[in-house]
Design a protein around this motif. Structure first.
Motif, PDB file in Angstrom:
ATOM      1  N   HIS A  39       0.805  -1.220   0.000  1.00  0.00           N
ATOM      2  CA  HIS A  39       0.000   0.000   0.000  1.00  0.00           C
ATOM      3  C   HIS A  39       0.836   1.267   0.000  1.00  0.00           C
ATOM      4  CE1 HIS A  39       0.818  -0.275   4.336  1.00  0.00           C
ATOM      5  NE2 HIS A  39       0.450  -1.531   4.232  1.00  0.00           N
ATOM      6  N   ASP A  40       2.043   1.227   0.568  1.00  0.00           N
ATOM      7  CA  ASP A  40       2.839   2.453   0.623  1.00  0.00           C
ATOM      8  C   ASP A  40       3.173   2.981  -0.771  1.00  0.00           C
ATOM      9  OD1 ASP A  40       2.810   2.571   3.343  1.00  0.00           O
ATOM     10  OD2 ASP A  40       4.735   1.561   3.617  1.00  0.00           O
ATOM     11  N   ALA A  41       3.247   2.088  -1.752  1.00  0.00           N
ATOM     12  CA  ALA A  41       3.587   2.516  -3.111  1.00  0.00           C
ATOM     13  C   ALA A  41       2.434   3.232  -3.802  1.00  0.00           C
ATOM     14  CB  ALA A  41       4.006   1.300  -3.942  1.00  0.00           C
ATOM     15  N   HIS A  42       1.246   3.219  -3.199  1.00  0.00           N
ATOM     16  CA  HIS A  42       0.066   3.765  -3.875  1.00  0.00           C
ATOM     17  C   HIS A  42      -0.499   5.005  -3.192  1.00  0.00           C
ATOM     18  CE1 HIS A  42      -0.314   0.312  -6.610  1.00  0.00           C
ATOM     19  NE2 HIS A  42       0.157  -0.386  -5.594  1.00  0.00           N
ATOM     20  N   ARG A  43       0.158   5.487  -2.157  1.00  0.00           N
ATOM     21  CA  ARG A  43      -0.365   6.651  -1.441  1.00  0.00           C
ATOM     22  C   ARG A  43      -0.212   7.908  -2.303  1.00  0.00           C
ATOM     23  NH1 ARG A  43      -1.218   5.277   3.927  1.00  0.00           N
ATOM     24  NH2 ARG A  43      -0.077   3.431   4.666  1.00  0.00           N
ATOM     25  N   THR A  44      -1.294   8.657  -2.441  1.00  0.00           N
ATOM     26  CA  THR A  44      -1.301   9.886  -3.236  1.00  0.00           C
ATOM     27  C   THR A  44      -2.094  10.941  -2.480  1.00  0.00           C
ATOM     28  OG1 THR A  44      -1.289   8.588  -5.281  1.00  0.00           O
ATOM     29  CG2 THR A  44      -1.902  10.909  -5.464  1.00  0.00           C
ATOM     30  N   ARG A  45      -1.610  12.177  -2.499  1.00  0.00           N
ATOM     31  CA  ARG A  45      -2.310  13.265  -1.824  1.00  0.00           C
ATOM     32  C   ARG A  45      -2.948  14.177  -2.865  1.00  0.00           C
ATOM     33  NH1 ARG A  45      -1.637  12.729   3.345  1.00  0.00           N
ATOM     34  NH2 ARG A  45      -2.885  14.596   3.723  1.00  0.00           N
ATOM     35  N   MET A  46      -4.158  14.616  -2.562  1.00  0.00           N
ATOM     36  CA  MET A  46      -4.904  15.527  -3.428  1.00  0.00           C
ATOM     37  C   MET A  46      -5.978  16.188  -2.584  1.00  0.00           C
ATOM     38  SD  MET A  46      -7.252  12.834  -5.621  1.00  0.00           S
ATOM     39  CE  MET A  46      -5.842  11.892  -6.172  1.00  0.00           C
ATOM     40  N   THR A  47      -6.663  17.171  -3.149  1.00  0.00           N
ATOM     41  CA  THR A  47      -7.765  17.768  -2.402  1.00  0.00           C
ATOM     42  C   THR A  47      -8.951  16.814  -2.402  1.00  0.00           C
ATOM     43  OG1 THR A  47      -8.752  18.892  -4.299  1.00  0.00           O
ATOM     44  CG2 THR A  47      -7.006  20.071  -3.094  1.00  0.00           C
ATOM     45  N   PHE A  48      -9.751  16.921  -1.357  1.00  0.00           N
ATOM     46  CA  PHE A  48     -10.945  16.080  -1.252  1.00  0.00           C
ATOM     47  C   PHE A  48     -11.880  16.344  -2.435  1.00  0.00           C
ATOM     48  CE2 PHE A  48     -14.587  14.695   1.784  1.00  0.00           C
ATOM     49  CZ  PHE A  48     -14.449  13.383   1.363  1.00  0.00           C
ATOM     50  N   ALA A  49     -11.945  17.597  -2.878  1.00  0.00           N
ATOM     51  CA  ALA A  49     -12.802  17.938  -4.018  1.00  0.00           C
ATOM     52  C   ALA A  49     -12.352  17.207  -5.277  1.00  0.00           C
ATOM     53  CB  ALA A  49     -12.798  19.447  -4.249  1.00  0.00           C
ATOM     54  N   ASP A  50     -11.037  17.175  -5.527  1.00  0.00           N
ATOM     55  CA  ASP A  50     -10.536  16.485  -6.720  1.00  0.00           C
ATOM     56  C   ASP A  50     -10.843  14.990  -6.652  1.00  0.00           C
ATOM     57  OD1 ASP A  50      -9.598  18.820  -7.783  1.00  0.00           O
ATOM     58  OD2 ASP A  50      -7.521  18.523  -7.128  1.00  0.00           O
ATOM     59  N   TYR A  51     -10.677  14.416  -5.461  1.00  0.00           N
ATOM     60  CA  TYR A  51     -10.954  12.982  -5.341  1.00  0.00           C
ATOM     61  C   TYR A  51     -12.438  12.692  -5.556  1.00  0.00           C
ATOM     62  CZ  TYR A  51     -11.471   8.318  -3.455  1.00  0.00           C
ATOM     63  OH  TYR A  51     -11.787   6.993  -3.311  1.00  0.00           O
ATOM     64  N   LEU A  52     -13.309  13.503  -4.979  1.00  0.00           N
ATOM     65  CA  LEU A  52     -14.743  13.276  -5.149  1.00  0.00           C
ATOM     66  C   LEU A  52     -15.159  13.428  -6.608  1.00  0.00           C
ATOM     67  CD1 LEU A  52     -15.973  15.138  -1.960  1.00  0.00           C
ATOM     68  CD2 LEU A  52     -16.164  12.685  -2.390  1.00  0.00           C
ATOM     69  N   THR A  53     -14.518  14.331  -7.328  1.00  0.00           N
ATOM     70  CA  THR A  53     -14.803  14.465  -8.761  1.00  0.00           C
ATOM     71  C   THR A  53     -14.404  13.197  -9.505  1.00  0.00           C
ATOM     72  OG1 THR A  53     -14.505  16.861  -8.658  1.00  0.00           O
ATOM     73  CG2 THR A  53     -14.322  15.820 -10.827  1.00  0.00           C
ATOM     74  N   MET A  54     -13.245  12.622  -9.158  1.00  0.00           N
ATOM     75  CA  MET A  54     -12.835  11.356  -9.761  1.00  0.00           C
ATOM     76  C   MET A  54     -13.865  10.261  -9.471  1.00  0.00           C
ATOM     77  SD  MET A  54      -8.790  11.457  -8.727  1.00  0.00           S
ATOM     78  CE  MET A  54      -8.573   9.706  -9.015  1.00  0.00           C
ATOM     79  N   VAL A  55     -14.342  10.222  -8.242  1.00  0.00           N
ATOM     80  CA  VAL A  55     -15.310   9.195  -7.852  1.00  0.00           C
ATOM     81  C   VAL A  55     -16.602   9.343  -8.649  1.00  0.00           C
ATOM     82  CG1 VAL A  55     -16.781   8.423  -5.949  1.00  0.00           C
ATOM     83  CG2 VAL A  55     -14.357   8.854  -5.549  1.00  0.00           C
ATOM     84  N   GLU A  56     -17.046  10.581  -8.826  1.00  0.00           N
ATOM     85  CA  GLU A  56     -18.317  10.819  -9.516  1.00  0.00           C
ATOM     86  C   GLU A  56     -18.233  10.569 -11.008  1.00  0.00           C
ATOM     87  OE1 GLU A  56     -21.372  13.896  -7.839  1.00  0.00           O
ATOM     88  OE2 GLU A  56     -19.420  14.866  -8.004  1.00  0.00           O
ATOM     89  N   THR A  57     -17.109  10.903 -11.615  1.00  0.00           N
ATOM     90  CA  THR A  57     -17.029  10.895 -13.083  1.00  0.00           C
ATOM     91  C   THR A  57     -16.266   9.714 -13.651  1.00  0.00           C
ATOM     92  OG1 THR A  57     -15.022  12.271 -13.066  1.00  0.00           O
ATOM     93  CG2 THR A  57     -17.160  13.410 -13.117  1.00  0.00           C
ATOM     94  N   GLY A  58     -15.569   8.967 -12.814  1.00  0.00           N
ATOM     95  CA  GLY A  58     -14.689   7.920 -13.331  1.00  0.00           C
ATOM     96  C   GLY A  58     -15.366   6.612 -13.659  1.00  0.00           C
ATOM     97  N   GLY A  59     -16.658   6.479 -13.340  1.00  0.00           N
ATOM     98  CA  GLY A  59     -17.347   5.225 -13.613  1.00  0.00           C
ATOM     99  C   GLY A  59     -16.899   4.120 -12.674  1.00  0.00           C
ATOM    100  N   GLU A  60     -17.185   2.887 -13.066  1.00  0.00           N
ATOM    101  CA  GLU A  60     -16.863   1.728 -12.232  1.00  0.00           C
ATOM    102  C   GLU A  60     -15.382   1.392 -12.366  1.00  0.00           C
ATOM    103  OE1 GLU A  60     -18.296  -2.913 -11.988  1.00  0.00           O
ATOM    104  OE2 GLU A  60     -19.798  -1.342 -12.290  1.00  0.00           O
ATOM    105  N   THR A  61     -14.651   1.433 -11.264  1.00  0.00           N
ATOM    106  CA  THR A  61     -13.208   1.205 -11.313  1.00  0.00           C
ATOM    107  C   THR A  61     -12.697   0.789  -9.943  1.00  0.00           C
ATOM    108  OG1 THR A  61     -11.057   2.221 -11.793  1.00  0.00           O
ATOM    109  CG2 THR A  61     -12.736   3.653 -10.849  1.00  0.00           C
TER     110      THR A  61
END
Length: 713
Positions: free
Chosen positions: A529-551
């Motif tokens: 898991h340490d190789a996959h940690r990424t920091r971003m704003t909560f807004a950017d992440y929620l946009t990815m969740v809403e628009t990225g489809g099933e993933t």
């Protein structure tokens, strides 16, 4: 409870206990179609009205929509008592949702079958692919939502299903070509390219089928027809696959032929894992010994099994596989002898002592994979990696003779192998390890026996309890190490009413959060898991969740520890489950899991009791009892080798004997997962889950590990 089934792969139809249900007029049917197209998600009533009346007519008022909903409920549940809640078409918060199991909707069954077919093709099982996808395509009765196809609200879902149907057809035909049925599929492929002229895979398959029937000229013509059509309609050049295929046909590349007696995927490298990679002699290095830097060219030797050796479960299994294993070893040895002439006649073979008869032989567990590429320096002796591999397999009870044969097949000299095996077996450290391994195997067998006795108690599946009091929870489930779903236990949380991607973005969008990204590219992401940690704003992440489809590529998991930092204000939206969760420790004992539909938590167990509270969306869960540890093939302590969604029972046969409890968590449910219970989770919708782990009745919350102190020898 009556069995309600929905069919959308054709005209919208519903069945109740096998009898067709009258769904009313067009507008009422559109209400049902809109909710089915939402695939279990809640649609606000206002949005539902906008979609149903999106054909240009005046949008009706709430009362009209309510009348249509009532009509559908009467049709689908005619025996439901007045004023009792519906179990199919539910009112949730500000809107409505159709809540049924995935297998009750033919589109969801079709989607699952296609995914299974693609996975089986990757694993080299073309016959199973043909059977599975033929059944999947047989679910179609016409165009999806045929009687409502002009309604704009179903167009995205129709496009999704049509794309899946085309992919399923191509995958099925690919499998048929792999089975040598090229003549049989010619007509179907011709029809496919006429129906889907811009999908290049159909053209590729047709060209391969023609080539294999001896029609090389026609195969070239097909490739050039595809090139012309794509250039005319799209103004583009064909993809790299078609260009490579054209070159292969012109050069009569042997990869286009179907090897005698063997099913292979047409024009695609094998991804089944059933091949051995060994060094190939190059012109620059006629001896075949690779350079000291370890670089080497590779070729593939196909085998019938996954591993060169494995630990069998009983005498019958050993007898059945011994000949196959010996043939694999002979093939490997011949390949190594061609590559390393000096290794062809190992010298100095001494008698190797076998591991004791009491050594554990875990059923079906393969010997750890041997890296087949060796450098010249490594041929002179065993590296630390090889020594660890040797000791591990000997400790697991793999006979020394089998370990020796595998090492010889890898190109190591007989004298080195014999010396190292003797040193390992005689070493007092290894003898101590072997004694502990035997004790461990005895404990495992006792645990299996105990588990078989307890499994009868789980015959009814995973219990779902409504209004369970705290005293019964602790007595019947917590202290009995038994899971349970507390239905509706967190329905009163403010989070249930207030949380959505939009509201969370408005409240805390500027907060920096940590998420796991790039998960799809690494099957080991669960423990790396340490190789996959990424920091971003909560807004950017929620946009990815809403628009990225099933993933499954990105997910905010418990390890990200966001609750203790920027997201802690959300604590005011949750409540302790009365009498079960400690209200004093609640603010500190929370972790948040939030992600899109499609996120998967691989099969694993936790060393503490946890309560998974489903705030938003649905999740499918599978659980295996803690006392069936040997049947899930543990790795890395808390994770399993097994893909719980599509288990490979050829490689992990004991998993077929595991007791698997499966259920869908609905919003508002809380799942109690006892310490040690293995669990696998897939999000069916955009999902938010709060994990709580400070229960109000200590102790017993954590495993207690005894000190690792042995008596004097």
């Amino acid at each position: 409870m009556a069995d309600v089934q929905f069919s959308v792969l054709g005209p919208l139809t519903a069945y109740r206990d096998g009898a067709r249900v009258g769904l009313g007029g067009r507008r009422q049917r559109m209400v049902l179609a809109t909710l089915l197209a939402a695939r279990g998600r809640m649609l606000p009533a206002e949005r539902l009205r906008e979609l149903v009346w999106s054909d240009g007519g005046r949008t009706a008022g709430p009362a009209t929509l309510h009348g249509y909903v009532a009509g559908l409920r009467r049709a689908l549940e005619p025996d439901r008592p007045p004023r009792s809640p519906s179990t199919v078409l539910l009112r949730e918060g500000p809107g409505y949702a159709v809540r049924v199991r995935a297998e009750q909707v033919d589109a969801e069954r079709f989607t699952a079958l296609v995914a299974n077919g693609v996975t089986m093709l990757r694993r080299g099982r073309p016959a199973a692919v043909v059977t599975t996808l033929t059944g999947a395509l047989g679910l179609w009765r016409g165009p999806a939502y045929a009687d409502l196809a002009q309604a704009s609200f179903v167009l995205p879902e129709i496009a999704r299903l049509d794309g899946l149907r085309a992919a399923a057809t191509e995958t099925r035909l690919t499998a048929m070509l792999a089975l040598g049925r090229h003549t049989e599929v010619l007509g179907e492929l011709e029809a496919l390219v006429l129906e889907q002229p811009l999908r290049e895979r159909g053209w590729e398959l047709l060209a391969i089928a023609l080539y294999r029937t001896g029609r090389q000229g026609d195969a070239l013509t097909v490739v050039r027809r595809a090139r012309t059509r794509i250039a005319r309609d799209l103004g583009l050049d064909p993809g790299a696959g078609l260009l490579r295929l054209e070159a292969a046909i012109l050069g009569q590349d042997a990869s286009l032929d179907l090897p005698a007696g063997r099913a292979v995927l047409p024009w695609a490298p094998s991804s089944s894992g059933r091949s051995w990679w060994v060094p190939r002699r190059t012109a620059e290095d006629p001896s075949g010994i690779p350079a000291d830097d370890g670089t080497v060219e590779h070729t593939t030797i196909h085998c019938d099994g996954r591993h060169h050796a494995w630990a069998a479960t009983d005498d019958q299994r050993r007898a059945g596989v011994r000949g196959q294993r010996q043939e694999q070893l002979r093939r490997l040895r011949r390949a190594v002898e061609r590559t390393y002439p000096a290794a062809a006649a190992p010298a100095g073979r001494r008698r190797i002592r076998r591991a004791g008869r009491g050594a554990p032989r875990p059923g079906g567990v393969p010997i750890a994979g041997i890296p087949m590429t060796r450098t010249a320096a490594e041929l002179a002796g065993l590296t630390p990696q090889w020594r660890a591999w040797t000791a591990e397999n000997l400790a697991l009870g793999v006979p020394a003779g089998e370990v020796r044969e595998a090492l010889l097949a890898a190109g190591l000299s007989g004298s080195v192998v014999d010396e190292e095996l003797t040193r390992a077996l005689d070493h007092p450290y290894f003898q101590a390890c072997l004694r502990l391994a035997r004790e461990y195997a005895w404990q495992e067998s006792l645990l299996d026996f105990y588990g078989d006795l307890r499994s009868a108690q789980l015959a009814g599946g995973l219990e779902r309890r409504v209004g369970l009091c705290a005293a019964e929870f602790f007595d019947r489930y917590y202290f009995a190490n038994r899971p349970v779903i507390l239905a509706g236990a967190v329905d009163d949380w403010p989070a249930r009413r207030q949380w959505s991607p939009t509201s969370l973005r408005d409240r805390l969008g500027e907060v920096e959060v940590e998420v796991m990204t790039g998960r799809d590219g690494n099957p080991e992401h669960g423990w790396q898991h340490d190789a996959h940690r990424t920091r971003m704003t909560f807004a950017d992440y929620l946009t990815m969740v809403e628009t990225g489809g099933e993933t499954n590529d990105y997910y905010m998991v418990a390890r990200n520890d966001n609750w203790q930092h920027g997201l802690k204000p959300l604590a005011q939206d949750i409540r302790p489950v009365p009498g079960i969760i400690d209200p004093v420790l609640l603010p500190e004992a929370v972790t948040l899991l939030l992600g899109p539909a499609g996120t998967v938590t691989n099969l694993h167990h936790d060393n503490m009791n946890i309560l998974l509270c489903q705030v938003m969306g649905r999740k499918r869960v599978r659980l295996v009892p803690s006392y069936q540890r040997s049947r899930v093939y543990p790795r890395g302590g808390t994770y399993s080798h097994v893909d719980a969604e599509l288990p490979d029972l050829d490689q992990y046969p004991l998993y077929g004997q595991a007791t698997v409890l499966a259920e869908v968590l609905e919003p508002g449910d809380a799942l109690f997962v006892p310490a040690g219970w293995w669990h696998w989770v897939r999000a069916l919708d955009i999902s938010a889950t709060v994990s709580l782990h400070h229960f109000q009745v200590p102790p017993g919350n954590h495993y207690l590990h005894p000190p690792l102190v042995r008596a004097d020898p």
